[in-house]
Scaffold this active site. Structure first.
Site, short mmCIF file in Angstrom:
data_model
loop_
_atom_site.label_atom_id
_atom_site.label_comp_id
_atom_site.label_asym_id
_atom_site.label_seq_id
_atom_site.Cartn_x
_atom_site.Cartn_y
_atom_site.Cartn_z
CE LYS A 103 2.23 -6.65 -0.34
NZ LYS A 103 3.26 -7.49 0.11
CD GLN A 109 7.09 -7.75 0.11
OE1 GLN A 109 6.08 -7.23 0.39
NE2 GLN A 109 6.90 -8.63 -1.03
CG ASP A 129 1.55 -11.34 4.96
OD1 ASP A 129 0.67 -11.32 4.05
OD2 ASP A 129 2.65 -10.72 4.89
#
Ligand code: NAP
Length: 291
Positions: A54, A98, A121
């Site tokens: 990422k 994460q 997210d």
């Protein structure tokens, strides 16, 4: 093989290229570089690989990225404190925590603490609620990537039966809500299945578009797929033979009309959507004078 491959890797490249140009123009105009902060707790090797990818993708499109590494034994209050700092930092526009987190940390509590405007997210309850209401701020990255792939290949969901295998808050549920929304981007009839669903094979076989997100290698065989259906494989399991999806690709490709490969299908688009959401977050924060 009869199915057309839905090439997520190629589409992700196109999206990144477009984004790189848009970001460059925007940075020139505003003198601010969009920044994604990634919080990585613990030693999970796969998580380290994902976060590394990422960050690399951020660099490719001209986004800044920061990595905050916390030890495995991080306490809930330490992680929440870290989020408070990132929430307050005007130089940070998107925050990514994460998953999976070590067991002492509750993901719901963590996402709730995040500034929803930086929750790229889309897991904060406010953002989940907005998605359910059909007015998303950030579309969660994997469902957003699937939507982008369907759009790119001209596969409409309007009036079609989408069967989603998996009800996780990351994939199954947000995808179901996205495709259920009114309008050309949705308008699907959605069935969501899970480990307690009865008659799974019969349900799957009714799908015009079948999405597999269960995390079980080669779970979906040709017996579960209606001839001509579109098959989207979200699953990624690391095996000794490499990454394996939830779909028995060679066998299902004989009956499906379109199919995603693993790797090279949904995965690269998930990362591309994260970049897009980060840019969107920066634009909104700067417009509101918060950056
Ligand atoms: P998850 O949280 O473990 O959820 C799995 C879902 O599958 C659950 O709803 C579970 O049902 C259901 N399930 C498990 N076994 C089943 C069975 N035998 N029959 C029917 N349903 C079953 O996983 P996730 O986070 O959604 O991820 C799913 C897969 O996608 C994983 O392989 C993950 O690595 C991959 N993934 C890929 C991407 C990408 O970018 N390509 C992104 C995210 C995840 P219950 O709810 O009843 O337990």
């Amino acid at each position: 093989m009869s199915a057309t491959i839905l090439d997520g890797k190629a589409l992700a490249r196109q999206i990144r290229q477009r984004l790189r140009e848009q970001v460059a123009q925007w940075v020139q105009r505003h003198g601010v570089r969009p920044c994604l902060a990634a919080v990585l707790v613990g030693e999970d090797p796969a998580s380290h690989v994902y976060v590394g990818k990422k960050q690399q993708a951020c660099a490719q499109v001209g986004l800044e990225s920061r990595l905050i590494e916390l030890p495995q034994h991080t306490s809930p209050s330490q992680l929440l404190e870290c989020l408070d700092e990132l929430n307050a930092d005007p130089g940070v526009h998107g925050i990514l925590v994460q998953l999976p987190l070590p067991e002492q940390l509750n993901p719901d509590e963590v996402f709730e603490r995040m500034d929803p405007r930086k929750d790229v997210d889309g897991f904060h309850p406010e953002n989940v609620g907005r998605l359910v209401q059909g007015r998303p701020r950030f579309v969660p990255c994997t469902p957003g990537g699937i939507r982008a792939l369907l759009d790119h290949y001209g596969i409409s969901t309007q009036g079609r039966h989408v069967v989603v295998l998996g009800r996780s808050p990351i994939v199954g549920k947000p995808l179901a809500n996205l495709l259920l929304a009114r309008g050309p981007q949705g308008d699907a009839t959605v069935t969501v299945c899970h480990s307690r669903s009865a008659h799974l094979t019969q349900l799957a076989k009714q799908a015009d578009i079948l999405v597999a997100a269960v995390g079980r290698p080669r779970f979906v065989g040709p017996d579960m797929v209606r001839p001509g259906a579109v098959v989207i494989d979200v699953g990624i399991t690391r095996t000794q033979q490499g990454l394996v999806g939830d779909v028995d690709f060679p066998a299902v490709a004989q009956v499906a009309s379109y199919i995603t490969p693993v790797p090279g299908g949904v995965g690269p688009l998930t990362v591309a959507m994260l970049l897009q959401n980060t840019f969107q977050a920066a634009q909104a924060l700067v417009q509101d004078g918060n950056s």
